[in-house]
Design a protein around this motif. Structure first.
Motif, PDB file in Angstrom:
ATOM      1  N   VAL A 772       0.835  -1.200   0.000  1.00  0.00           N
ATOM      2  CA  VAL A 772       0.000   0.000   0.000  1.00  0.00           C
ATOM      3  C   VAL A 772       0.873   1.254   0.000  1.00  0.00           C
ATOM      4  O   VAL A 772       0.602   2.226  -0.714  1.00  0.00           O
ATOM      5  N   LYS A 773       1.954   1.218   0.773  1.00  0.00           N
ATOM      6  CA  LYS A 773       2.814   2.403   0.906  1.00  0.00           C
ATOM      7  C   LYS A 773       3.774   2.565  -0.266  1.00  0.00           C
ATOM      8  O   LYS A 773       4.039   3.671  -0.716  1.00  0.00           O
ATOM      9  N   TYR A 774       4.319   1.450  -0.776  1.00  0.00           N
ATOM     10  CA  TYR A 774       5.423   1.555  -1.720  1.00  0.00           C
ATOM     11  C   TYR A 774       5.168   0.911  -3.085  1.00  0.00           C
ATOM     12  O   TYR A 774       5.950   1.120  -4.004  1.00  0.00           O
ATOM     13  N   GLY A 775       4.127   0.113  -3.216  1.00  0.00           N
ATOM     14  CA  GLY A 775       3.920  -0.635  -4.453  1.00  0.00           C
ATOM     15  C   GLY A 775       3.452   0.243  -5.598  1.00  0.00           C
ATOM     16  O   GLY A 775       2.741   1.229  -5.397  1.00  0.00           O
ATOM     17  N   THR A 776       3.848  -0.127  -6.816  1.00  0.00           N
ATOM     18  CA  THR A 776       3.337   0.555  -8.005  1.00  0.00           C
ATOM     19  C   THR A 776       1.925   0.045  -8.289  1.00  0.00           C
ATOM     20  O   THR A 776       1.477  -0.949  -7.718  1.00  0.00           O
ATOM     21  N   GLU A 777       1.259   0.709  -9.201  1.00  0.00           N
ATOM     22  CA  GLU A 777      -0.099   0.293  -9.547  1.00  0.00           C
ATOM     23  C   GLU A 777      -0.099  -1.127 -10.098  1.00  0.00           C
ATOM     24  O   GLU A 777      -0.954  -1.940  -9.758  1.00  0.00           O
ATOM     25  N   ALA A 778       0.884  -1.425 -10.961  1.00  0.00           N
ATOM     26  CA  ALA A 778       0.956  -2.768 -11.547  1.00  0.00           C
ATOM     27  C   ALA A 778       1.248  -3.817 -10.475  1.00  0.00           C
ATOM     28  O   ALA A 778       0.662  -4.906 -10.467  1.00  0.00           O
ATOM     29  N   GLN A 779       2.190  -3.522  -9.569  1.00  0.00           N
ATOM     30  CA  GLN A 779       2.513  -4.459  -8.490  1.00  0.00           C
ATOM     31  C   GLN A 779       1.303  -4.711  -7.598  1.00  0.00           C
ATOM     32  O   GLN A 779       1.029  -5.846  -7.205  1.00  0.00           O
ATOM     33  N   ASN A 780       0.570  -3.656  -7.317  1.00  0.00           N
ATOM     34  CA  ASN A 780      -0.587  -3.805  -6.438  1.00  0.00           C
ATOM     35  C   ASN A 780      -1.719  -4.574  -7.114  1.00  0.00           C
ATOM     36  O   ASN A 780      -2.442  -5.330  -6.466  1.00  0.00           O
ATOM     37  N   GLN A 781      -1.859  -4.370  -8.428  1.00  0.00           N
ATOM     38  CA  GLN A 781      -2.853  -5.151  -9.146  1.00  0.00           C
ATOM     39  C   GLN A 781      -2.517  -6.642  -9.069  1.00  0.00           C
ATOM     40  O   GLN A 781      -3.398  -7.485  -8.912  1.00  0.00           O
ATOM     41  N   GLN A 782      -1.233  -6.959  -9.204  1.00  0.00           N
ATOM     42  CA  GLN A 782      -0.824  -8.361  -9.246  1.00  0.00           C
ATOM     43  C   GLN A 782      -0.812  -9.009  -7.868  1.00  0.00           C
ATOM     44  O   GLN A 782      -1.188 -10.174  -7.725  1.00  0.00           O
ATOM     45  N   TRP A 783      -0.392  -8.249  -6.842  1.00  0.00           N
ATOM     46  CA  TRP A 783      -0.151  -8.877  -5.542  1.00  0.00           C
ATOM     47  C   TRP A 783      -1.056  -8.352  -4.429  1.00  0.00           C
ATOM     48  O   TRP A 783      -1.599  -9.136  -3.646  1.00  0.00           O
ATOM     49  N   LEU A 784      -1.181  -7.023  -4.325  1.00  0.00           N
ATOM     50  CA  LEU A 784      -1.905  -6.467  -3.183  1.00  0.00           C
ATOM     51  C   LEU A 784      -3.382  -6.869  -3.179  1.00  0.00           C
ATOM     52  O   LEU A 784      -3.909  -7.307  -2.145  1.00  0.00           O
ATOM     53  N   LEU A 785      -4.037  -6.692  -4.300  1.00  0.00           N
ATOM     54  CA  LEU A 785      -5.475  -6.973  -4.332  1.00  0.00           C
ATOM     55  C   LEU A 785      -5.793  -8.434  -3.998  1.00  0.00           C
ATOM     56  O   LEU A 785      -6.695  -8.698  -3.189  1.00  0.00           O
ATOM     57  N   PRO A 786      -5.066  -9.421  -4.580  1.00  0.00           N
ATOM     58  CA  PRO A 786      -5.332 -10.817  -4.178  1.00  0.00           C
ATOM     59  C   PRO A 786      -5.057 -11.072  -2.692  1.00  0.00           C
ATOM     60  O   PRO A 786      -5.758 -11.857  -2.060  1.00  0.00           O
TER      61      PRO A 786
END
Length: 1068
Positions: A772-786
């Motif tokens: 949430v603090k450091y991830g890019t939009e693409a990284q968050n789409q791939q990892w954060l949301l799941p």
């Protein structure tokens, strides 16, 4: 460059729509997304441009001119390219299988192609590449700029080829958000897959986009996917058609402007007549208007008439707050200050006749130059940044040195009591625009009048002095003009300095301006707020400012009141910017930040109280021999009970909540739901869950846990861990403060299984906070949301068997850059969660630059657990307990290849991320340990009531009573210290709370060990078994004396801070 859209028709004309071929980068999930199937919106979000024939001259037209110049038959060049073996080679060239040079060689080998013709084709294509490199045609470039100014995305979708090692693109390619080229993707128009790829990268639906091309078959393929299309036969006509679709003009672009917003239009005919009469402008020239997108208050327009460029600034339309938006005052002060050498735009005229444009307005000359909207000044060197800030400081001092009487401004404002009047004014304005209760504002409204500085200097104050209100020389660190004088008056100059530094305390993702609170200012070459203040004081020759925190608190209070006014106007359709509704909702966040500085000022006053007269000699019973008033006194007792009859939200308070009963109503209700869920769904099933935990299936996720997770999610008890500071809009979690979450975490800590059920278990919580603090939009789409959805798990690979990993700088694992990849090698262990088959993400820490400074060597990379080269050596156990299904693994990373875009924040930022990852999550273990200990004591009390030894109940044994009393006292002590640490994190920030955080890491695990050990002793042999959670509680508490940092490290840190504080006190 679509040099020939026909080139691949024969290959793809039979392709079925939406069928995926073997593309290199296209994710299948995007095309199955339901959001594409059900979108009813016709609002466009993106415009896609072909290159040749659209953004620049058609390659066919260039070919015709080349044929005419070289005496060739019309159409011969493209007939040659599209015939025989050459046609096949050309198709391969567009797919990136051949370079331009290789294509030319194959042309020469084609028996059907004459050498002279081959040379002509080569010469033509060279001319074509040179033409492309020159850039877009002026009209199309301006159209793209206008599209971008409205917040839409722009893309190039082109059939292109490799030339001299790179693709051929226009020099102004940086204007586009996305560029999709056939030679890079291995597929060309009109294959539908390349359109899908472009849409995917722009993250838009087909119906939200418009595609411009000069070839029919390319447009047909796009239209079949649902994309709106425009055929470009004549660029001027195409631009007009695009304007009609988009609903705004695509000409007259000026940097920093956009089309005039709806509701902000002004009558151009009456304005034109006024300009002719007043300024003598020609009646032949049309008047073009664009609105400056910067600013939230008085609407400002760029006016172009022939060669004249003017700026018009007016009041907003509609009913306004009294005395607000006084453009007449702006005009007066700028005129006066310009006459005494202050850099302001050249003023031309003021008109107070509302019949011209609807309100009063004034005109000034347009001043070209640089406006820096990002205070970190990207693109400049450290020295250049320092020069910009020095120039800004210098001009602020110059304003504050103005002789008020000599400038004729002695009646521009009242002399003295400026801050008192300002607090009253902004309180009044806030009340006039109040739409809902902001508790922090209620606190500030009572606190600020009690802390007004006793002495004030009076100067001209700008009132809104900040970097983006200055125009700098295009090449030099020189301020050409200071803008936006709407809030100017006579007052305390330090208010300007404090307001000038608000960006220092804002987060990087703040919507209005990028904040710098987490930036390494020294590395950037930017002075800190205190250094900037010292520079100001030195330039003016004044003493340092002691109550700086008060001025910063006042600045954020004022910002909150301004934003609340913007929000109210946005609801009424009067905001000068389309961001009015968004920024207005930030009012509460700014009030929260103001309160943080108010608390700091309270602590400063508290610490500055001198030791009183001790009176007659007395025996000293403590090293603490000073009687001091509680810091709460300086925050005003009345603040501690502000509007309790109103609904409360999660904002920093001036008091410590020590019981769930003290929680705000919303939070208390959520807490009640959690306890009910635990009683109904968790405690009754613990034996069933524990039995599975010990079975042969233990390394397979328990289906019953998954069912409970779904029930928790349905009950709104999901992702409770994300703190408000990390997730300020509560997009992902429950919007709890650290102090509030402490009570929830304690309840979850009472069961070994509860944290996972509520998706609030380590290491996922720390990894999610980090993303949430450091991830890019693409990284968050791939990892954060799941992760947030609970679909996958994660692990954190930092600890290494060969080094003392409590010191993160010892890490030996390597991260080596190789082309577009990083190669990872290292030996890790105690990687919790890695055994879980749902674990799809590993956060890997290693060194990218062993030669860099100590804390810049490390980096963090996101690694898919499916990546070749990751080997699980064995599961590790804690006192024989394996903790399935996640376990604690020993891993080997051997030549693991990871895409470069998987790095977090950038090379050398690993240590910084590791510290940030230890933010709010750093005390979750301590919070849970309170629950472990409390549950252990509860089990102990139940046990001793049912057991008899030596003729009487264990509950009647004196040693048992002593153990129960000691355990209760120690739990209460540790709980209060944990709550205090959480409270400090909420009110003064993680950095200021560092000592308290280390204290609880020292106290809580050791306390839990003692309490649990007493419970085990009371249980006897049963306490050691798996029939009760005590043994696992004990093992967990013991491991946390290492996992959360060794006790020795925390003792050393607390002592260093304490000694440093004593040293600072003596020096002051």
């Amino acid at each position: 460059m679509s040099v020939c859209g026909m080139s691949c028709v024969s290959r793809y004309c039979s392709a079925k729509p939406w069928r995926l071929t073997s593309l290199r980068h296209l994710p299948l999930s995007v095309w199955a997304s339901s959001r594409w199937k059900h979108s009813a919106s016709r609002q466009y979000k993106a415009v896609i441009f072909d290159m040749g024939g659209v953004l620049m001259v058609s390659p066919y037209r260039i070919a015709a001119e080349w044929e005419r110049q070289n005496g060739l038959q019309a159409g011969s060049i493209w007939r040659t390219i599209l015939s025989g073996e050459t046609r096949i080679a050309w198709d391969r060239c567009l797919l990136g299988e051949l370079t331009f040079e290789e294509f030319v060689k194959l042309c020469g080998k084609d028996p059907g192609t004459a050498i002279q013709t081959t040379n002509t084709v080569q010469s033509y294509l060279l001319k074509l590449t040179n033409h492309v490199s020159d850039g877009m045609c002026v009209a199309m470039r301006e159209a793209v700029q206008c599209i971008k100014a409205e917040g839409l995305k722009a893309a190039i979708l082109t059939n292109n080829f490799w030339f001299k090692g790179q693709s051929v693109l226009p020099s102004d390619k940086n204007l586009f958000d996305v560029i999709v080229e056939s030679c890079r993707e291995g597929v060309s128009k009109p294959n539908p897959e390349i359109y899908k790829l472009c849409l995917d990268r722009m993250k838009v639906c087909p119906e939200e986009s418009i595609f411009l091309d000069d070839l029919g078959q390319n447009l047909k393929a796009a239209a079949q996917l649902g994309i709106h299309t425009i055929k470009v036969a004549d660029r001027a006509t195409a631009i007009q058609e695009l304007e009609l679709k988009l609903g705004f003009p695509l000409r007259g672009f000026v940097h920093g402007t956009r089309a005039v917003r709806k509701g902000m239009e002004i009558p151009t005919d009456s304005l034109k007549n006024y300009l002719q009469t007043t300024l003598g402008l020609s009646s032949e020239d049309a008047v073009l208007l664009r609105q400056f997108s910067h600013g939230q208050s008085n609407p400002t327009y760029h006016v172009q008439s022939g060669a004249h460029q003017l700026v018009l600034r007016k009041k907003p339309p509609g009913k306004l707050l009294p005395s607000a938006h006084a453009v007449e005052r702006e005009y007066r002060v700028m005129k006066a200050l310009g006459a005494v050498g202050i850099p302001v735009p050249t003023l031309l005229d003021i008109c107070e006749d509302p019949s011209v444009v609807g309100t009063s307005f004034y005109l000034m000359e347009y001043c070209p130059g640089r406006i820096f909207k990002d205070p970190t000044l990207p693109g400049l060197t450290a020295n250049q940044r320092g020069d910009i800030y020095t120039a800004m400081n210098h001009v602020l001092c110059k304003i504050h040195k103005v002789d008020i009487q000599a400038a004729g401004l002695e009646d521009y404002g009242k002399i003295g009591n400026y801050i008192e009047r300002q607090v009253h004014t902004w309180t009044k304005r806030y009340r006039a625009s109040e739409t809902h209760v902001i508790p922090a504002m209620e606190q500030l409204i009572k606190w600020l009048p009690l802390r007004i500085p006793e002495q004030e200097k009076t100067t001209v104050v700008h009132g809104d002095f900040r970097l983006d209100n200055l125009i700098f020389h295009p090449d030099k660190p020189e301020v050409l003009a200071v803008l936006d004088w709407e809030l100017s008056t006579l007052g305390d100059p330090i208010c300007d300095v404090a307001y000038n530094c608000v960006a220092h305390h804002l987060p990087e993702d703040f919507p209005l301006i990028r904040g710098m609170s987490k930036c390494d200012l020294k590395e950037l070459g930017i002075p800190s707020d205190l250094e900037y203040l010292a520079l100001y004081c030195n330039n003016l020759g004044v003493n340092p400012i002691e109550n700086w925190n008060f001025y910063v608190a006042f600045s954020f209070f004022r910002i909150s009141a301004i934003l609340q006014g913007v929000y109210k106007r946005s609801l009424q359709g009067q905001a000068s910017s389309d961001k009015g509704e968004i920024v207005g909702k930030l009012a509460a966040k700014m009030a929260d930040l103001a309160w943080v500085f108010a608390v700091r000022e309270g602590f400063r006053i508290f610490d500055s109280i001198p030791v009183g007269n001790p009176g007659p000699p007395v025996r000293k019973y403590s090293t603490w021999n000073r009687q001091r008033t509680s810091p709460a006194t300086f925050l005003s007792p009345s603040l501690l009970d502000v509007n309790h009859h109103r609904p409360l939200v999660s904002v920093p308070k001036g008091h410590l909540i020590i019981s769930p009963e003290g929680l705000p109503t919303r939070v208390k209700d959520l807490y009640h739901r959690l306890t009910v869920f635990m009683d109904k769904h968790v405690y009754p099933h613990e034996k069933e869950l524990a039995d599975y935990h010990r079975s042969d299936r233990r390394w397979i996720p328990n289906p019953r846990i998954e069912e409970l997770k779904n029930e928790a999610k349905a009950s709104g008890l999901w992702n409770l861990f994300l703190p408000l500071e990390t997730d300020p809009e509560a997009k992902y979690g429950a919007g709890l403060k650290n102090l509030e979450y402490a009570f929830f975490c304690e309840v979850m800590g009472r069961s070994l299984f509860a944290p996972e059920i509520f998706n609030s278990s380590a290491p996922d919580t720390g990894n999610m906070e980090m993303l949430v603090k450091y991830g890019t939009e693409a990284q968050n789409q791939q990892w954060l949301l799941p992760l947030l959805e609970g679909k996958i798990r994660s692990c954190f690979a930092m600890t290494e068997p060969q080094v003392a990993s409590s010191d993160a700088t010892n890490i030996e694992a390597s991260i080596v850059e190789e082309g577009n990849f990083y190669i990872l090698n290292g030996h890790k262990w105690w990687t919790s969660g890695a055994m879980d088959p749902r674990c799809k993400l590993c956060v890997f820490m290693g060194k990218t630059d062993p030669q860099a400074s100590k804390h810049k060597q490390q980096s963090m990379v996101l690694v898919s657990m499916d990546t070749p080269g990751i080997k699980v050596i064995r599961p590790l156990s804690v006192y024989g307990m394996e903790d399935p299904p996640g376990g604690h693994s020993e891993l080997i990373f051997e030549n693991v290849r990871v895409p470069k875009e998987n790095i977090l924040l950038g090379p050398g930022r690993g240590f910084e991320i590791a510290q940030g990852r230890l933010g709010p999550g750093r005390i979750h273990h301590c919070m849970r340990l309170i629950g472990n200990a409390d549950r252990a004591l509860e089990l102990m009390k139940e046990r001793v009531k049912t057991r008899v030894a030596f003729g009487k109940s264990l509950a009647d044994q004196g040693t048992i009573k002593a153990d129960i009393a000691n355990s209760l006292v120690e739990i209460e002590q540790a709980r209060l210290l944990v709550l205090k640490a959480a409270h400090l994190m909420d009110t003064v920030g993680n950095k200021e709370a560092a000592s308290a955080i280390s204290m609880i890491k020292l106290v809580t695990p050791s306390m839990a060990l003692r309490v649990i050990d007493r419970a085990i002793q009371a249980f006897g042999a049963a306490g050691l078994s798996e029939d009760y959670p005590l043994a696992q509680f004990f093992g967990m508490a013991r491991s946390l004396r290492l996992a959360d940092g060794p006790d020795e490290v925390h003792r050393n840190f607390v002592a260093k801070l304490e000694l440093k504080q004593i040293g600072s006190t003596k020096n002051s």
